[in-house]
Design a protein around this motif. Sequence first.
Motif, PDB file in Angstrom:
ATOM      1  N   PRO A  34      14.124  11.277  -3.157  1.00  0.00           N
ATOM      2  CA  PRO A  34      15.063  10.279  -2.724  1.00  0.00           C
ATOM      3  C   PRO A  34      15.003   8.668  -3.321  1.00  0.00           C
ATOM      4  N   LYS A  35      16.006   8.246  -3.182  1.00  0.00           N
ATOM      5  CA  LYS A  35      16.246   6.763  -3.899  1.00  0.00           C
ATOM      6  C   LYS A  35      15.254   5.793  -3.319  1.00  0.00           C
ATOM      7  N   LYS A  36      14.314   5.267  -4.193  1.00  0.00           N
ATOM      8  CA  LYS A  36      13.791   4.197  -3.807  1.00  0.00           C
ATOM      9  C   LYS A  36      14.225   2.960  -2.999  1.00  0.00           C
ATOM     10  N   ASN A  37      13.314   2.385  -2.317  1.00  0.00           N
ATOM     11  CA  ASN A  37      13.455   1.460  -1.314  1.00  0.00           C
ATOM     12  C   ASN A  37      13.326   0.263  -2.115  1.00  0.00           C
ATOM     13  N   THR A  38      14.133  -0.756  -2.510  1.00  0.00           N
ATOM     14  CA  THR A  38      14.123  -2.063  -3.272  1.00  0.00           C
ATOM     15  C   THR A  38      13.875  -3.127  -2.504  1.00  0.00           C
ATOM     16  N   GLU A  39      14.237  -3.246  -1.284  1.00  0.00           N
ATOM     17  CA  GLU A  39      13.994  -4.352  -0.466  1.00  0.00           C
ATOM     18  C   GLU A  39      12.781  -4.463   0.258  1.00  0.00           C
ATOM     19  N   ASN A  40      12.477  -5.685   0.533  1.00  0.00           N
ATOM     20  CA  ASN A  40      10.983  -6.129   1.139  1.00  0.00           C
ATOM     21  C   ASN A  40      11.289  -5.731   2.642  1.00  0.00           C
ATOM     22  N   ASP A  41      11.325  -4.650   3.142  1.00  0.00           N
ATOM     23  CA  ASP A  41      11.738  -4.300   4.313  1.00  0.00           C
ATOM     24  C   ASP A  41      10.495  -3.067   4.835  1.00  0.00           C
ATOM     25  N   LEU A  42       9.726  -3.336   5.662  1.00  0.00           N
ATOM     26  CA  LEU A  42       8.676  -2.164   6.022  1.00  0.00           C
ATOM     27  C   LEU A  42       9.451  -1.010   6.584  1.00  0.00           C
ATOM     28  N   LYS A  48      12.286   0.241   6.263  1.00  0.00           N
ATOM     29  CA  LYS A  48      13.164   1.013   5.270  1.00  0.00           C
ATOM     30  C   LYS A  48      12.122   1.810   4.229  1.00  0.00           C
ATOM     31  N   GLU A  49      10.938   1.013   4.019  1.00  0.00           N
ATOM     32  CA  GLU A  49       9.803   1.645   3.039  1.00  0.00           C
ATOM     33  C   GLU A  49       9.287   2.828   3.787  1.00  0.00           C
ATOM     34  N   LEU A  50       8.971   2.815   5.091  1.00  0.00           N
ATOM     35  CA  LEU A  50       8.511   3.805   5.816  1.00  0.00           C
ATOM     36  C   LEU A  50       9.424   4.986   5.989  1.00  0.00           C
ATOM     37  N   ALA A  51      10.721   4.691   6.141  1.00  0.00           N
ATOM     38  CA  ALA A  51      11.848   5.849   5.965  1.00  0.00           C
ATOM     39  C   ALA A  51      11.829   6.412   4.672  1.00  0.00           C
ATOM     40  N   TYR A  52      11.777   5.810   3.552  1.00  0.00           N
ATOM     41  CA  TYR A  52      11.609   6.340   2.250  1.00  0.00           C
ATOM     42  C   TYR A  52      10.557   7.057   1.982  1.00  0.00           C
ATOM     43  N   CYS A  53       9.381   6.811   2.641  1.00  0.00           N
ATOM     44  CA  CYS A  53       8.219   7.365   2.374  1.00  0.00           C
ATOM     45  C   CYS A  53       8.202   8.891   3.091  1.00  0.00           C
ATOM     46  N   ARG A  54       8.761   8.710   4.369  1.00  0.00           N
ATOM     47  CA  ARG A  54       9.217  10.062   4.964  1.00  0.00           C
ATOM     48  C   ARG A  54       9.954  10.992   4.692  1.00  0.00           C
ATOM     49  N   GLU A  55      10.846  10.390   3.987  1.00  0.00           N
ATOM     50  CA  GLU A  55      11.940  11.315   3.186  1.00  0.00           C
ATOM     51  C   GLU A  55      11.296  11.896   1.917  1.00  0.00           C
ATOM     52  N   VAL A  88       0.794  -1.344  -0.036  1.00  0.00           N
ATOM     53  CA  VAL A  88      -0.066  -0.096  -0.151  1.00  0.00           C
ATOM     54  C   VAL A  88       0.811   1.223  -0.016  1.00  0.00           C
ATOM     55  N   LEU A  89       1.969   1.184   0.919  1.00  0.00           N
ATOM     56  CA  LEU A  89       2.996   2.323   0.769  1.00  0.00           C
ATOM     57  C   LEU A  89       3.487   2.698  -0.420  1.00  0.00           C
ATOM     58  N   ARG A  90       3.940   1.540  -1.086  1.00  0.00           N
ATOM     59  CA  ARG A  90       4.396   1.868  -2.732  1.00  0.00           C
ATOM     60  C   ARG A  90       3.631   2.175  -3.368  1.00  0.00           C
ATOM     61  N   GLU A  91       2.436   1.825  -3.752  1.00  0.00           N
ATOM     62  CA  GLU A  91       1.372   2.284  -4.424  1.00  0.00           C
ATOM     63  C   GLU A  91       1.100   3.808  -4.287  1.00  0.00           C
ATOM     64  N   ARG A  92       0.855   4.390  -3.197  1.00  0.00           N
ATOM     65  CA  ARG A  92       0.554   5.561  -2.703  1.00  0.00           C
ATOM     66  C   ARG A  92       1.934   6.498  -2.936  1.00  0.00           C
ATOM     67  N   SER A  93       2.906   5.884  -2.613  1.00  0.00           N
ATOM     68  CA  SER A  93       4.080   6.910  -2.942  1.00  0.00           C
ATOM     69  C   SER A  93       4.196   7.094  -4.475  1.00  0.00           C
ATOM     70  N   LYS A  94       3.996   5.981  -5.178  1.00  0.00           N
ATOM     71  CA  LYS A  94       3.914   5.967  -6.675  1.00  0.00           C
ATOM     72  C   LYS A  94       2.912   7.054  -7.079  1.00  0.00           C
ATOM     73  N   LEU A  95       1.936   6.918  -6.686  1.00  0.00           N
ATOM     74  CA  LEU A  95       1.056   7.922  -6.872  1.00  0.00           C
ATOM     75  C   LEU A  95       1.068   9.274  -6.687  1.00  0.00           C
ATOM     76  N   LEU A  96       1.718   9.580  -5.758  1.00  0.00           N
ATOM     77  CA  LEU A  96       2.257  10.934  -5.324  1.00  0.00           C
ATOM     78  C   LEU A  96       3.146  11.478  -6.339  1.00  0.00           C
ATOM     79  N   ARG A  97       4.401  10.540  -6.519  1.00  0.00           N
ATOM     80  CA  ARG A  97       5.482  10.966  -7.415  1.00  0.00           C
ATOM     81  C   ARG A  97       4.684  11.330  -8.672  1.00  0.00           C
ATOM     82  N   LYS A  98       3.854  10.225  -9.335  1.00  0.00           N
ATOM     83  CA  LYS A  98       3.282  10.635 -10.521  1.00  0.00           C
ATOM     84  C   LYS A  98       2.684  11.982 -10.705  1.00  0.00           C
ATOM     85  N   THR A  99       1.781  12.265  -9.636  1.00  0.00           N
ATOM     86  CA  THR A  99       1.188  13.672  -9.592  1.00  0.00           C
ATOM     87  C   THR A  99       2.391  14.771  -9.733  1.00  0.00           C
TER      88      THR A  99
END
Length: 482
Positions: free
Chosen positions: A185-193, A195-202, A161-172
């Motif tokens: 910021p550089k996208k998180n490519t690992e299956n680590d929640l 790290k994904e939260l840290a990416y979204c905050r950044e 869900v985080l990846r989908e919504r961050s993608k939607l934000l970037r696209k807009t």
Amino acid sequence: MLVQQQTIQFSNHSTLYDLIVPKENILRKVNDLIDFSFIYDELLNKYCTTNGRMAESPVRMFKYLLLKTIYTVSDVDVVERSRYDMSFKYFLDMNPEDDVIDPSSLTKFRKLRLKDTDLLNLLINKTVTIAIEKGIIRSKSIIVDATHTLSRSNPFLAIDVLRERSKLLRKTVYTFDDQLKERMPKKNTENDLEKELAYCRELEKRIENEPSISSIPAVKEKLNLLQETVEDTQENLTLSKDTDAKIGHKSADSSFFGYKTHLAMTEERIITAAVVTSGEKGDGPELPKLLEISQENGVDVETIIGDAAYSGKENLKITSGQNIKVVAKLNPSITQGFRKDEDKFDYNKDADRFVCPAGHIAIRKARGGTKDVGANQVDTYYFDVEKCKSCPLKEGCYKDGAKTKTYSVSIKSELHQDQMAFQETEYYKEKAKHRYKIEAKNSELKNVHGYDRAIAYGITNMQMQGALAIFTVNLKRILKLI
């Protein structure tokens, strides 16, 4: 508007029912068995008696819902069938030539008229009362168990869900300024929640630092959505449209997403009580409610029959205080006497594991102490510390930096010692043979009346679905025993 007294409309064609609908028809039998005016009395205060259009009879609307459950059909199909099926028309107290309702009326009836009505207990009480009056319930035992129902909605992993919504934000954002791609910021490519939260905050910070972009309504809307998702993720690791549903465990390796219905049933297979919870709830803690509701419905309980989930210390305390015997196999793992109430974890008998207050199941267990000496033995359950690290309930439960999270239970209990002796009696062994009956009832609810999956979102709708399904199986059982 609803008139105070329902009137019977006579038709020259009503005699057709005597020719077409046989006496052994189940709908004719149900109509003869039960006076549905209690539905009218219960819902009268939900209608205005002076203003508005003339409302459809609440009894008829309820009967439509009951037909849906008996025959497992949709709103559209139950209305269509009532247009030509004479047994349906008879059951609905319609004249043969009467027109049918619009299917959308059933949705309004559920949402507006049945809202805030304790339909579950109302309908169970009605059928139990009939069973007692007819002399059907003779035993003084209840059999208890829980059955799971899948949510109408499939769960989504928080990281997806985080990846989908961050993608939607970037696209807009890129639709307004494509050059910002270089400063993201550089996208998180690992299956680590984490790290994904840290990416979204950044990502949020970078966009907020661009006032010319973040102030655009379309961008701000997507930014707020991502921020809300980040906050929700810190509380729930699984997201879904069905916010009341939770992950439960059928075994150590299998789980489900949805609800649990905790049932009490007599040896005659009449359900006397039901409690609907989200899927992660344990079976044992619901026993006191099932016992209380069964007793309020007029059932004299001397024995409770169940599986190992119901032989916990608290349950044995409550039942021994009422001189009620518990025919449930003793499992040392559910002794929690020395634990504080707020520190109590739920035992899942199917998985043979404890579940923490956040709904996470133990990944393994180990027994320590001298073998065959109960006073010295302790079962220790180990939890996944990666989940503990981001758990909103970790304060007072998990210490930051700890490499393990365990939960230990003592095996010794005087109540359990008495229960062990009771397990060796002939009475226990004879009563234990009746436990299979509730498994068959669960199967009937699921396979015949569609209780394997929720038909709507939310625990309130699940309770309504349960009320109609249980009402149906109880009526069928009463008719069979009569």
